[in-house]
Design an enzyme around this catalytic site. Structure first.
Site, mmCIF file in Angstrom:
data_model
loop_
_atom_site.group_PDB
_atom_site.id
_atom_site.type_symbol
_atom_site.label_atom_id
_atom_site.label_comp_id
_atom_site.label_asym_id
_atom_site.label_seq_id
_atom_site.Cartn_x
_atom_site.Cartn_y
_atom_site.Cartn_z
ATOM 1 N N GLY A 19 49.607 -32.681 89.068
ATOM 2 C CA GLY A 19 49.562 -34.003 89.722
ATOM 3 C C GLY A 19 48.560 -34.059 90.861
ATOM 4 O O GLY A 19 48.840 -34.614 91.923
ATOM 5 N N SER A 21 45.462 -35.496 91.076
ATOM 6 C CA SER A 21 44.436 -36.539 91.205
ATOM 7 C C SER A 21 45.010 -37.883 91.619
ATOM 8 O O SER A 21 45.452 -38.670 90.775
ATOM 9 C CB SER A 21 43.688 -36.697 89.875
ATOM 10 O OG SER A 21 42.658 -35.758 89.773
ATOM 11 N N LEU A 22 44.935 -38.174 92.915
ATOM 12 C CA LEU A 22 45.397 -39.467 93.422
ATOM 13 C C LEU A 22 44.589 -40.597 92.765
ATOM 14 O O LEU A 22 43.362 -40.538 92.741
ATOM 15 C CB LEU A 22 45.216 -39.508 94.952
ATOM 16 C CG LEU A 22 45.628 -40.799 95.653
ATOM 17 C CD1 LEU A 22 47.126 -41.042 95.537
ATOM 18 C CD2 LEU A 22 45.195 -40.778 97.109
ATOM 19 N N GLY A 23 45.303 -41.578 92.226
ATOM 20 C CA GLY A 23 44.613 -42.702 91.574
ATOM 21 C C GLY A 23 44.475 -42.521 90.072
ATOM 22 O O GLY A 23 44.069 -43.442 89.375
ATOM 23 N N ASN A 24 44.825 -41.330 89.580
ATOM 24 C CA ASN A 24 44.813 -41.047 88.128
ATOM 25 C C ASN A 24 46.269 -41.085 87.677
ATOM 26 O O ASN A 24 47.051 -40.171 87.972
ATOM 27 C CB ASN A 24 44.156 -39.675 87.923
ATOM 28 C CG ASN A 24 44.290 -39.126 86.508
ATOM 29 O OD1 ASN A 24 45.121 -39.566 85.732
ATOM 30 N ND2 ASN A 24 43.473 -38.133 86.194
ATOM 31 N N GLU A 161 30.560 -38.141 90.620
ATOM 32 C CA GLU A 161 31.455 -37.690 89.545
ATOM 33 C C GLU A 161 30.716 -37.636 88.203
ATOM 34 O O GLU A 161 31.328 -37.578 87.145
ATOM 35 C CB GLU A 161 32.697 -38.586 89.487
ATOM 36 C CG GLU A 161 33.441 -38.666 90.824
ATOM 37 C CD GLU A 161 34.615 -37.687 90.985
ATOM 38 O OE1 GLU A 161 35.252 -37.341 89.989
ATOM 39 O OE2 GLU A 161 34.883 -37.290 92.139
ATOM 40 N N HIS A 229 37.445 -43.583 87.085
ATOM 41 C CA HIS A 229 36.033 -43.474 86.690
ATOM 42 C C HIS A 229 35.718 -44.690 85.827
ATOM 43 O O HIS A 229 36.590 -45.180 85.097
ATOM 44 C CB HIS A 229 35.783 -42.216 85.836
ATOM 45 C CG HIS A 229 35.923 -40.919 86.573
ATOM 46 N ND1 HIS A 229 36.565 -39.819 86.052
ATOM 47 C CD2 HIS A 229 35.480 -40.547 87.795
ATOM 48 C CE1 HIS A 229 36.517 -38.820 86.920
ATOM 49 N NE2 HIS A 229 35.874 -39.230 87.976
ATOM 50 N N ASN A 340 46.725 -35.606 81.477
ATOM 51 C CA ASN A 340 46.106 -35.404 82.791
ATOM 52 C C ASN A 340 44.995 -36.419 83.047
ATOM 53 O O ASN A 340 44.173 -36.251 83.941
ATOM 54 C CB ASN A 340 45.534 -33.981 82.892
ATOM 55 C CG ASN A 340 46.264 -33.150 83.943
ATOM 56 O OD1 ASN A 340 46.920 -33.712 84.825
ATOM 57 N ND2 ASN A 340 46.138 -31.839 83.864
ATOM 58 N N CYS A 346 36.049 -38.232 78.226
ATOM 59 C CA CYS A 346 36.059 -37.337 79.403
ATOM 60 C C CYS A 346 35.710 -35.922 79.003
ATOM 61 O O CYS A 346 35.167 -35.163 79.791
ATOM 62 C CB CYS A 346 37.445 -37.287 80.048
ATOM 63 S SG CYS A 346 38.042 -38.840 80.664
HETATM 64 O O1 SUG Z 1 39.385 -35.894 87.686
HETATM 65 N N1 SUG Z 1 42.269 -35.071 85.912
HETATM 66 C C1 SUG Z 1 40.873 -35.445 85.883
HETATM 67 C C2 SUG Z 1 40.572 -36.320 84.718
HETATM 68 C C3 SUG Z 1 39.093 -36.550 84.556
HETATM 69 C C4 SUG Z 1 38.792 -37.550 83.513
HETATM 70 N N2 SUG Z 1 37.401 -37.706 83.382
HETATM 71 C C5 SUG Z 1 36.745 -38.870 83.103
HETATM 72 N N3 SUG Z 1 37.327 -40.033 83.213
HETATM 73 N N4 SUG Z 1 35.511 -38.793 82.764
HETATM 74 C C6 SUG Z 1 40.484 -36.144 87.185
HETATM 75 O O2 SUG Z 1 41.267 -36.940 87.710
HETATM 76 C C7 SUG Z 1 44.188 -33.843 86.736
HETATM 77 C C8 SUG Z 1 44.503 -32.488 87.287
HETATM 78 C C9 SUG Z 1 45.956 -32.288 87.666
HETATM 79 O O3 SUG Z 1 46.618 -33.243 88.049
HETATM 80 O O4 SUG Z 1 46.412 -31.128 87.610
HETATM 81 C C10 SUG Z 1 42.709 -34.119 86.755
HETATM 82 O O5 SUG Z 1 41.971 -33.516 87.487
#
Ligand code: SUG
Length: 415
Positions: A19, A21-24, A161, A229, A340, A346
Site C-alpha cells: 500500500g 502509493s498514495l493516490g493509487n 514518471e 499517471h 497494485n 504500465c
Molecule cells: O507507481 N504501484 C505503481 C503502479 C505504477 C503504474 N504505472 C503506470 N500507470 N504507468 C505506482 O503507483 C504499488 C506499490 C505498493 O503499494 O506496494 C505501486 O508502486
C-alpha cells in the site's frame, strides 16, 4: 528497420502489497493482502508471449536488486521503523517499465539518435530508488552510441514518471512524430507525480523540435479519481489517441493543440456517460497496449477486468463493431500487477529502434521466454504475506531468485 519494441518489466521475486502509493486506489485497496510473485511473473511472461505470437518485437527489463540495503541504511532502519517504510526497500515496482524512462525515437530528435531519460520517480520513496539501477540496464541494452543516448534522470524537485505521461503521434512508428507531455498541477488531494518542468527538461535534453512538442495539463479531477499517471486515462498509437473524455484539464484545447502540431490526429473518445471516470480507473480500460499489428490494423490489449465490467465491455464491443481504427480488444490476465495499480500498459516501455541495434540479451525469443519461465517457476516465491517483509529467509530467497535469472540471461554484471 525501425520498429516499435515493447520492453516489459519482469515481475520481481519480492512482489508484494504494501500500500505504498498514495493516490493509487488499487495499491491502497490491496494493502496487506498476500501476494503471489511466481504467478505475477508468469502472467507477465504470458502477456509478452502473446504479443510475440502476434508478430511483434518484444524485449524486457530485469527486476532490480531487492531488498535494497543501501536504502534501509539511508533511512536508519531499525526494529522500530514503521513496516511501510521498510517495505519500500522491498518493492518490486520496477516491473512497471512505463515509468522506467521517457523515450524519444531517432526520427524525432535533432541528432538522429533515440534518446532515453530514466524517470527520477521522486514522489514516492519506493520508486525514487529505481532510476540508477534502471539506467544501468538501459546503458547495456542501448549501448550502441551511434543509435542511442541514455541520459541521467532530471533532478528533483521536478517529479518525472517517464513514458506513463508521454504519448507520441506519428504516421508510422519509423517516421517523425509529435510528442505529447502530460503533467499534473500540485495542490490536489493526491500528489501530481509528473511536473511540467520535468517534461520540458526531457524535451530539451532529447533535442526535440519545439514545434513538434505539446504540453498538456492532466485533469485534476482525474488525478483525484485515481489516475495517478495519464496512461490510466489515455493512450496513443500512430495517428490514434484513445482517451477518456475527462482525461485533460481542457479536453477541447488539448485536442486543438495536438491537432495544430499533428493535423492527421484521429481521436477515439469514450464519453463519461458510456464509461465513467471511476469505472475507467477501476478496469484500466485505457491502460491498454494499443498496438499496430503486422497487417496494419490496431489491437487494444486490455486487462481481463474490462470484460467483467458491463459498461466497459459494451463499449469495447461497440468499438470492435465500428469501422474505426481499433479492430480488436484482447483481454489479458495481469491481475497480480493490477492489484497494485499496474495494467498492460504500465508493464511496458515502448522503444522505436532497429532490434539489431539493441543488446540481444534484452530481446525475447522462444528460447529466452522458456529460460525466463523456468527460472521463475523454480525460484520465485509462491506467496508473500506482509509479515514476511523484512525476514532474512525471504531476503535470501529473493536475492538468489534474481541472481538465477541474471545468470541464465548472461547478465551477471548487473548483480
Ligand atoms: O507507481 N504501484 C505503481 C503502479 C505504477 C503504474 N504505472 C503506470 N500507470 N504507468 C505506482 O503507483 C504499488 C506499490 C505498493 O503499494 O506496494 C505501486 O508502486
Amino acid at each position: 528497420m525501425l520498429q516499435e519494441i515493447n520492453f516489459d518489466g519482469i515481475v520481481g521475486p519480492s512482489h508484494n502489497y504494501a500500500g505504498l502509493s498514495l493516490g493509487n486506489k488499487a495499491s491502497a485497496n490491496h494493502k496487506g493482502d498476500p501476494s503471489y510473485p511466481r504467478a505475477a511473473a508468469l502472467q507477465g511472461v504470458a502477456k509478452m508471449r502473446g504479443n510475440m505470437a502476434r508478430g511483434l518485437a518484444q524485449g524486457y527489463l530485469l527486476p532490480l536488486p531487492r531488498p535494497n540495503d543501501a536504502l534501509l541504511q539511508r533511512i536508519g532502519a531499525d526494529e522500530n521503523t514503521p513496516a511501510q517504510l521498510r517495505a519500500a526497500a522491498w518493492s518490486a515496482s520496477s516491473m512497471w517499465t512505463a515509468n522506467a524512462a521517457t523515450v524519444s525515437p531517432a526520427p524525432d530528435t535533432a541528432d538522429g539518435r533515440c534518446h532515453l531519460t530514466p524517470a527520477n520517480l521522486v514522489t514516492m520513496l519506493h520508486r525514487g530508488q529505481e532510476w540508477r539501477d534502471t539506467k544501468a540496464q538501459l546503458d547495456i541494452a542501448f549501448a550502441d552510441s551511434a543509435h542511442f543516448t541514455v541520459h541521467d534522470a532530471v533532478p528533483p524537485t521536478f517529479g518525472d514518471e517517464g513514458a506513463a505521461n508521454h504519448m507520441r503521434l506519428c504516421e508510422g512508428h519509423g517516421s517523425a512524430g509529435v510528442e505529447v507531455f502530460v503533467y499534473g498541477k500540485p495542490g490536489g488531494k493526491f500528489p501530481a507525480r509528473q511536473h511540467e518542468q520535468a517534461s520540458r527538461a526531457v524535451a530539451r535534453l532529447h533535442g526535440l523540435d519545439p514545434a513538434k512538442c505539446v504540453f498538456i495539463e492532466q485533469n485534476p479531477a482525474a488525478i483525484e479519481a485515481g489516475a495517478f499517471h495519464n496512461d490510466v486515462v489515455s493512450v496513443a498509437n500512430e495517428r490514434v489517441l484513445f482517451t477518456h473524455a475527462e482525461a485533460f484539464a481542457d479536453q477541447a484545447a488539448a485536442y486543438d493543440a495536438i491537432r495544430a502540431a499533428f493535423p492527421a490526429l484521429e481521436v477515439v473518445e469514450v464519453p463519461a456517460d458510456a464509461v465513467s471516470l471511476a469505472e475507467a480507473i477501476k478496469t484500466y480500460l485505457f491502460n491498454a497496449q494499443l498496438l499496430t499489428l503486422p497487417d496494419q490494423s490496431m489491437a487494444l490489449i486490455v486487462p481481463e477486468e474490462c470484460r467483467e465490467s458491463p459498461s466497459v465491455w459494451a463499449w469495447a464491443e461497440r468499438l470492435m463493431a465500428s469501422n474505426g481504427p481499433i479492430r480488436q480488444v484482447i483481454p489479458v490476465d495481469v491481475r497480480q500487477s493490477m492489484a497494485n495499480g499496474g495494467g498492460p500498459a504500465c508493464l511496458r516501455l515502448r522503444v522505436v529502434a532497429d532490434p539489431a541495434t539493441v543488446d540481444p540479451r534484452f530481446l525475447l525469443d522462444e528460447a529466452r521466454a522458456d529460460l525466463i519461465e523456468h527460472t521463475i517457476a523454480a525460484h520465485w516465491p509462491e506467496q508473500i504475506d506482509p509479515a514476511d517483509i523484512g525476514s532474512d529467509t525471504l531476503a535470501t530467497q529473493v536475492r538468489s531468485a534474481r541472481h538465477a535469472l541474471l545468470s541464465v540471461l548472461e547478465l551477471d554484471s548487473l548483480a
